[in-house]
Design a protein around this motif. Structure first.
Motif, PDB file in Angstrom:
ATOM      1  N   VAL A 106       4.091  63.270  19.080  1.00 22.14           N
ATOM      2  CA  VAL A 106       4.304  64.255  17.843  1.00 22.14           C
ATOM      3  C   VAL A 106       5.411  65.159  18.774  1.00 22.14           C
ATOM      4  O   VAL A 106       6.260  65.510  17.832  1.00 22.14           O
ATOM      5  CB  VAL A 106       3.162  65.037  17.769  1.00 22.14           C
ATOM      6  CG1 VAL A 106       3.299  66.294  16.770  1.00 22.14           C
ATOM      7  CG2 VAL A 106       1.923  64.245  17.068  1.00 22.14           C
ATOM      8  N   ALA A 107       5.387  65.386  19.931  1.00 27.80           N
ATOM      9  CA  ALA A 107       6.473  66.301  20.524  1.00 27.80           C
ATOM     10  C   ALA A 107       7.858  65.834  20.406  1.00 27.80           C
ATOM     11  O   ALA A 107       8.666  66.590  20.331  1.00 27.80           O
ATOM     12  CB  ALA A 107       6.017  66.409  21.958  1.00 27.80           C
ATOM     13  N   THR A 108       8.138  64.571  19.984  1.00 25.90           N
ATOM     14  CA  THR A 108       9.366  64.189  19.872  1.00 25.90           C
ATOM     15  C   THR A 108       9.954  64.386  18.711  1.00 25.90           C
ATOM     16  O   THR A 108      11.053  64.334  18.422  1.00 25.90           O
ATOM     17  CB  THR A 108       9.294  62.567  19.948  1.00 25.90           C
ATOM     18  OG1 THR A 108       8.571  61.924  18.822  1.00 25.90           O
ATOM     19  CG2 THR A 108       9.031  62.093  21.334  1.00 25.90           C
ATOM     20  N   TYR A 109       9.252  65.244  17.741  1.00 30.85           N
ATOM     21  CA  TYR A 109       9.618  65.440  16.624  1.00 30.85           C
ATOM     22  C   TYR A 109       9.679  67.259  16.488  1.00 30.85           C
ATOM     23  O   TYR A 109       9.960  67.907  15.399  1.00 30.85           O
ATOM     24  CB  TYR A 109       8.387  65.246  15.375  1.00 30.85           C
ATOM     25  CG  TYR A 109       8.496  63.708  15.185  1.00 30.85           C
ATOM     26  CD1 TYR A 109       9.470  62.857  14.419  1.00 30.85           C
ATOM     27  CD2 TYR A 109       7.692  63.024  15.694  1.00 30.85           C
ATOM     28  CE1 TYR A 109       9.476  61.779  14.196  1.00 30.85           C
ATOM     29  CE2 TYR A 109       7.392  61.700  15.524  1.00 30.85           C
ATOM     30  CZ  TYR A 109       8.307  61.172  14.706  1.00 30.85           C
ATOM     31  OH  TYR A 109       8.267  59.688  14.654  1.00 30.85           O
ATOM     32  N   GLY A 110       9.620  67.805  17.686  1.00 24.79           N
ATOM     33  CA  GLY A 110       9.902  69.264  17.741  1.00 24.79           C
ATOM     34  C   GLY A 110       8.397  70.232  17.868  1.00 24.79           C
ATOM     35  O   GLY A 110       7.566  69.772  17.708  1.00 24.79           O
ATOM     36  N   GLU A 111       8.754  71.360  18.329  1.00 23.64           N
ATOM     37  CA  GLU A 111       7.742  72.194  18.166  1.00 23.64           C
ATOM     38  C   GLU A 111       7.048  72.476  16.913  1.00 23.64           C
ATOM     39  O   GLU A 111       5.598  72.555  17.014  1.00 23.64           O
ATOM     40  CB  GLU A 111       8.200  73.578  18.836  1.00 23.64           C
ATOM     41  CG  GLU A 111       8.671  73.718  20.065  1.00 23.64           C
ATOM     42  CD  GLU A 111       9.550  75.195  20.588  1.00 23.64           C
ATOM     43  OE1 GLU A 111       8.928  75.949  19.978  1.00 23.64           O
ATOM     44  OE2 GLU A 111       9.919  75.205  21.742  1.00 23.64           O
ATOM     45  N   SER A 112       7.713  72.277  15.870  1.00 24.15           N
ATOM     46  CA  SER A 112       6.803  72.659  14.644  1.00 24.15           C
ATOM     47  C   SER A 112       5.746  71.556  14.433  1.00 24.15           C
ATOM     48  O   SER A 112       4.596  71.604  13.989  1.00 24.15           O
ATOM     49  CB  SER A 112       7.833  72.649  13.353  1.00 24.15           C
ATOM     50  OG  SER A 112       8.767  73.556  13.507  1.00 24.15           O
ATOM     51  N   ALA A 113       6.230  70.296  14.790  1.00 22.25           N
ATOM     52  CA  ALA A 113       5.377  69.166  14.642  1.00 22.25           C
ATOM     53  C   ALA A 113       3.959  69.523  15.550  1.00 22.25           C
ATOM     54  O   ALA A 113       2.788  69.114  15.301  1.00 22.25           O
ATOM     55  CB  ALA A 113       5.921  67.922  14.967  1.00 22.25           C
ATOM     56  N   VAL A 114       4.132  69.776  16.883  1.00 24.49           N
ATOM     57  CA  VAL A 114       3.291  70.207  17.871  1.00 24.49           C
ATOM     58  C   VAL A 114       2.190  71.021  17.299  1.00 24.49           C
ATOM     59  O   VAL A 114       1.219  71.212  17.422  1.00 24.49           O
ATOM     60  CB  VAL A 114       3.743  70.588  19.339  1.00 24.49           C
ATOM     61  CG1 VAL A 114       2.963  70.869  20.232  1.00 24.49           C
ATOM     62  CG2 VAL A 114       4.599  69.294  19.903  1.00 24.49           C
TER      63      VAL A 114
END
Length: 459
Positions: free
Chosen positions: A275-283
Motif C-alpha cells: 500500500v505504501a507504494t501508493y503514498g501516505e494517503s493510502a497508508v
C-alpha cells in the motif's frame, strides 16, 4: 466439576456435552463479546493518555508493540493449547488430568515468559535499535519496558487463567476479568502518568505501572477462582515428573498456534508495504480500514475463543456429531452476521471516511476499502473458525499450514497481483478473492477431516 459450569448467577449451569448446541454457543459467546468490547475501549483510552505526553512518548510506545505482541502471541498460543488439552480431559470426565494440565500450564507459561523477559531486559538497547528506534527514544523505551518485563509473568492470569476457565465452559468470568482489568488500567493511567496528590507524575513509566497493577489484579482474581471455586489448580507444589506430560501436550498445540498468531503481523507488514507504494494517503486509509476490520470482526474473534472449548469437550467425549453441528452452526451464523455488518458499513462509509480523514484523497480510499474488503469478512470468519476448530481437535499443524496457505499463497499474493494490474482497487479485490479461495479450502478440508475422524472413531 467435570462438564458443567455456572455461566450466570441464578441460571442453569452450561453443559457443553448435553445442552442444545446453538443456545450453548450463544450463552458462551455473548459474555466474551462484552469483555472484548470493554477491553478494546479501555486500550484506546490508554493510548489516548500516552498521546497527551507528546510525540516522543507515543513513538516510544509504538516501538514496543512488536516486542510486547511477540510475548502476548506466545501466551495466547499457550492458552489455545491449554484450553484444548483441559477441555478434552473434562469431556472424558477426567478432572484429575484437567487439574494437572491447568497447573502445568500456569507453571509452563510463567517460566517461558520470565525467560523471554530476562533476555529482552538484558538486550533492550540492541533489540530496539535493530527495530529502528533512535538513540533519544531509548531512555523512554527503558522507562516503559523495564516495568513491563518485570510484570510480564502476571500475563499468565488474563491469558492462561482465562483459557482454563473457557475450557470448562465459563466465558462470563473471563469477560469480567478482561473488562475489570481494562477499567483498572484506564483509571490508574492518568493518576500515575500525570500525578495526583502524593503520587508524582511518572510519565510513560506510569503507564507501565498502571498496566502491571491491572495484570496483578487479573492474576489474583483468576487464581482465586481456579483454586477455591473450581478446584482446577493444585495449591501444593507439583513435581516436574508429574507436570511434564501435560506440558508436552500443551506445547504440542500451543507452539504451532503461537506461530500462526505471529504470521498475521508479518502478512500485515507486507500488505502495508504494498500500500505504501501508493503514498501516505493510502497508508493512512489502510490503517483506518484495519482498525475498522478489528471492530467489524469482533463477534468472529469472540466465537474463535468459545467454539474450541465446546469442540474439545465433545471431542473428548466422542460426540463427533455435536462437533460437526457446532462448526456448521457457527459458520452459518458468521456468514449471515457479517453480511449484516457489511451492509451497515456500506451505508455508513461516507460518514466513517469524514470522521477519520481530513483529506479528500484519504477519505476516498477509506470508502473504497469499506465497499470491497468487508464483503469477505464472513469468509474470513470461516477461515478463523476452521483454524480454531483444528486446534480444538488437537491438530495444530493443520491449522498452522492453513494459516500459511491463507496469508502467503492466497491473501497477500492475490492482493499484490491485483494491485499490479488494477492499482488499489485491484489490491482490495485481490485480498477479497484470497479470502474467497481460502474459505472454500478451509471448509472443504474440515469436512473431509471430520469424515475421516468419524470413520476412525467407529473402527
Amino acid at each position: 466439576m467435570t462438564k458443567t459450569t455456572k455461566s450466570d448467577h441464578g441460571k442453569k449451569p452450561v453443559n457443553l456435552l448435553e445442552d442444545p448446541v446453538g443456545s450453548t454457543l450463544k450463552r458462551m459467546t455473548i459474555p466474551m463479546i462484552y469483555g472484548m468490547v470493554l477491553l478494546m475501549t479501555f486500550n484506546l483510552i490508554d493510548t489516548f493518555f500516552v498521546s497527551l505526553l507528546g510525540t516522543q512518548p507515543l513513538a516510544a510506545i509504538s516501538f514496543t508493540f512488536p516486542v510486547t505482541f511477540t510475548v502476548i502471541s506466545l501466551t495466547i498460543g499457550l492458552g489455545i493449547g491449554t484450553s484444548a488439552v483441559i477441555a478434552r480431559s473434562l469431556g472424558k470426565k477426567d478432572h484429575s488430568a484437567a487439574k494437572d494440565s491447568a497447573t502445568a500450564a500456569m507453571y509452563l507459561a510463567a517460566v517461558i515468559v520470565a525467560a523471554l523477559s530476562v533476555v529482552g531486559y538484558l538486550f533492550t538497547d540492541q533489540l530496539f535499535t535493530a527495530l529502528g528506534a533512535q538513540e533519544q527514544l531509548l531512555p523512554l523505551i527503558h522507562q516503559y519496558m523495564d516495568i513491563w518485563y518485570i510484570g510480564s509473568v502476571c500475563l499468565i492470569g488474563p491469558m492462561i487463567g482465562n483459557a482454563i476457565l473457557r475450557a470448562s465452559g465459563d466465558t462470563k468470568t473471563p469477560s469480567i476479568i478482561m473488562g475489570s482489568a481494562g477499567l483498572i488500567n484506564a483509571i490508574l493511567d492518568p493518576i500515575f502518568i500525570f500525578g495526583l496528590g502524593p503520587i508524582p507524575a511518572m510519565g510513560i513509566q506510569g503507564a507501565a505501572i498502571a498496566t502491571l497493577l491491572s495484570w496483578i489484579f487479573g492474576l489474583i482474581f483468576v487464581l482465586n477462582i481456579l483454586t477455591k471455586k473450581l478446584n482446577l489448580i493444585h495449591t501444593h507444589f507439583s513435581t516436574i515428573k508429574n507436570l511434564l506430560p501435560a506440558c508436552k501436550n500443551i506445547l504440542k498445540i500451543g507452539l504451532p498456534a503461537a506461530g500462526a498468531n505471529m504470521l498475521t503481523p508479518i502478512a500485515a507488514a507486507i500488505m502495508t508495504a504494498i500500500v505504501a507504494t501508493y503514498g501516505e494517503s493510502a497508508v493512512a486509509a489502510f490503517g483506518v480500514g484495519s482498525r475498522i476490520e478489528s471492530i467489524a470482526c469482533l463477534v468472529v474473534l469472540a466465537m474463535s475463543m468459545t467454539l474450541p472449548p465446546f469442540i474439545s469437550q465433545n471431542f473428548g467425549a466422542g460426540s463427533m456429531h455435536r462437533v460437526e453441528e457446532a462448526y456448521k452452526v457457527s459458520v452459518k451464523f458468521v456468514l449471515v452476521w457479517q453480511v449484516v455488518i457489511f451492509a451497515v458499513l456500506v451505508v455508513s462509509a461516507p460518514l466513517i471516511a469524514n470522521i477519520f480523514a481530513k483529506e479528500e484523497a484519504v477519505a476516498d480510499i477509506i470508502k473504497l476499502f469499506i465497499w470491497i474488503l468487508p464483503l469477505g469478512y464472513g469468509l474470513q470468519g470461516i477461515i478463523i473458525l476452521t483454524n480454531s476448530s483444528f486446534n480444538a481437535l488437537h491438530k495444530p499443524m493443520v491449522a498452522l499450514v492453513l494459516s500459511i496457505i491463507r496469508l502467503f499463497i492466497c491473501y497477500v499474493p492475490l492482493a499484490y497481483i491485483g494491485s499490479y494490474f488494477y492499482d488499489l482497487t485491484g489490491f482490495f479485490v485481490g485480498a477479497l478473492l484470497g479470502n474467497v479461495v481460502m474459505a472454500a479450502i478451509s471448509y472443504r478440508l474440515f469436512s473431509k477431516q471430520f469424515t475421516q475422524d468419524c470413520v476412525l472413531s467407529k473402527a
